[in-house]
Design a protein around this motif. Structure first.
Motif, PDB file in Angstrom:
ATOM      1  N   LEU A 169       6.766  55.419  10.602  1.00  0.00           N
ATOM      2  CA  LEU A 169       6.152  55.854   9.107  1.00  0.00           C
ATOM      3  C   LEU A 169       5.969  57.195   9.354  1.00  0.00           C
ATOM      4  O   LEU A 169       6.461  57.706   7.765  1.00  0.00           O
ATOM      5  N   GLY A 170       6.258  57.620  10.831  1.00  0.00           N
ATOM      6  CA  GLY A 170       5.388  58.822  10.737  1.00  0.00           C
ATOM      7  C   GLY A 170       4.200  59.437  10.134  1.00  0.00           C
ATOM      8  O   GLY A 170       4.141  60.549   9.718  1.00  0.00           O
ATOM      9  N   LYS A 171       3.518  58.636  10.095  1.00  0.00           N
ATOM     10  CA  LYS A 171       2.115  58.622   9.818  1.00  0.00           C
ATOM     11  C   LYS A 171       0.650  58.853  10.894  1.00  0.00           C
ATOM     12  O   LYS A 171       1.197  57.922  12.221  1.00  0.00           O
ATOM     13  N   GLU A 217       5.938  57.319  -2.594  1.00  0.00           N
ATOM     14  CA  GLU A 217       6.448  57.355  -1.467  1.00  0.00           C
ATOM     15  C   GLU A 217       6.009  56.226  -0.276  1.00  0.00           C
ATOM     16  O   GLU A 217       7.010  55.736   0.816  1.00  0.00           O
ATOM     17  N   ALA A 218       4.610  55.700  -0.469  1.00  0.00           N
ATOM     18  CA  ALA A 218       4.476  54.261   0.409  1.00  0.00           C
ATOM     19  C   ALA A 218       5.276  52.990   0.215  1.00  0.00           C
ATOM     20  O   ALA A 218       5.806  52.103   1.591  1.00  0.00           O
ATOM     21  N   LYS A 219       5.522  52.998  -0.702  1.00  0.00           N
ATOM     22  CA  LYS A 219       6.822  51.682  -1.128  1.00  0.00           C
ATOM     23  C   LYS A 219       8.286  52.049  -0.655  1.00  0.00           C
ATOM     24  O   LYS A 219       8.590  51.116   0.357  1.00  0.00           O
ATOM     25  N   ALA A 220       8.704  52.984  -0.873  1.00  0.00           N
ATOM     26  CA  ALA A 220      10.012  53.676  -0.217  1.00  0.00           C
ATOM     27  C   ALA A 220       9.758  53.060   1.601  1.00  0.00           C
ATOM     28  O   ALA A 220      10.777  53.267   2.275  1.00  0.00           O
ATOM     29  N   ALA A 221       8.961  53.874   2.240  1.00  0.00           N
ATOM     30  CA  ALA A 221       8.644  53.445   3.517  1.00  0.00           C
ATOM     31  C   ALA A 221       8.563  52.229   3.959  1.00  0.00           C
ATOM     32  O   ALA A 221       9.078  51.943   5.435  1.00  0.00           O
ATOM     33  N   TYR A 222       8.165  51.686   3.037  1.00  0.00           N
ATOM     34  CA  TYR A 222       7.675  49.979   3.902  1.00  0.00           C
ATOM     35  C   TYR A 222       9.054  49.368   3.632  1.00  0.00           C
ATOM     36  O   TYR A 222       9.209  48.332   3.856  1.00  0.00           O
ATOM     37  N   ALA A 237      10.570  49.467   9.627  1.00  0.00           N
ATOM     38  CA  ALA A 237       8.961  48.724   9.200  1.00  0.00           C
ATOM     39  C   ALA A 237       8.422  48.450   9.011  1.00  0.00           C
ATOM     40  O   ALA A 237       7.518  47.569   8.969  1.00  0.00           O
ATOM     41  N   LYS A 238       9.536  47.199   7.992  1.00  0.00           N
ATOM     42  CA  LYS A 238       8.414  45.855   7.620  1.00  0.00           C
ATOM     43  C   LYS A 238       8.532  45.046   8.624  1.00  0.00           C
ATOM     44  O   LYS A 238       7.334  43.954   8.120  1.00  0.00           O
ATOM     45  N   ALA A 239       9.846  44.942   9.702  1.00  0.00           N
ATOM     46  CA  ALA A 239       8.864  43.792  10.685  1.00  0.00           C
ATOM     47  C   ALA A 239       7.511  44.651  11.753  1.00  0.00           C
ATOM     48  O   ALA A 239       7.159  43.849  12.341  1.00  0.00           O
TER      49      ALA A 239
END
Length: 199
Positions: A140-142, A168-173, A178-180
């Motif tokens: 996620l780069g967080k 931003e959160a929705k797009a990241a996941y 990221a989902k995996a």
């Protein structure tokens, strides 16, 4: 090590506007107490990936030591608050305290904070669980922050992540990697994810 207490007060939906208007004063009163390092909070706008339709509020209170947290729990401020809740026929706030890493310095909070709690994980897999979370954050780069619960009851881990917006959160996941990684982390125990819009 510092400590962070997460509190969900029982605020009826009918009192939403009154509570939100009073929150800056409540936060200032809590922050002014000598044993408190800081406080933040806001409405829960997402839970386990879905929008929240009823009013829920989450606040966090930071302490330098567990003794400070205990002193706060036994303070007149908390006793008076509990008395007011009882007079209204409301239950006690849900709360849990976590031993956390040192608080980030000079970090302006993002507009939204994602709080993920994991329970029921195999204690021996602690390092694997931590690595799974760190791997997710790397994708996620967080930057992240969190810790482990203290006290009686089931043990839990908690991670906090800041977001500029829900979009931003929705797009990241939505990123397959990221989902995996998110699903892999959740495979270690019972997870609860909430998104808080800081007030």
């Amino acid at each position: 090590m510092p400590y962070l207490t997460v509190v969900i007060p029982p605020v009826p939906a009918a009192d939403k506007d009154t509570f939100l208007a009073a929150w800056p004063t409540i936060a200032a009163q809590i922050t002014a107490l000598p044993m408190v390092l800081g406080v933040s909070g806001g409405p829960i706008v997402g839970e386990d990936g879905a929008a929240v339709t009823e009013f829920k509020f989450l606040q966090t209170i930071a302490f330098k030591t567990l003794e400070d947290e205990k002193a706060f729990a036994e303070s007149e401020f908390v006793k008076e608050g509990a008395k007011r809740l009882a007079e209204k026929g409301l239950g006690e706030p849900k709360h849990a305290t976590f031993e956390v890493a040192e608080f980030p310095e000079d970090k302006k909070p993002k507009a939204f904070t994602q709080i993920t709690r994991i329970m029921g994980g195999d204690e021996s897999k602690g390092p694997e669980i931590k690595k799974a979370w760190e791997d997710l954050m790397a994708i996620l780069g967080k930057e992240t922050f969190g810790g482990r619960s203290v006290g009686d009851g089931p043990k839990a881990g908690m991670g906090l992540v800041g977001w500029d917006s829900l979009e931003e959160a929705k797009a990241a996941y939505e990123n397959p990697a990221a989902k995996a990684a998110f699903d892999h982390y959740h495979s270690f125990g019972e997870c609860k994810d909430v998104m808080v819009q800081l007030a």
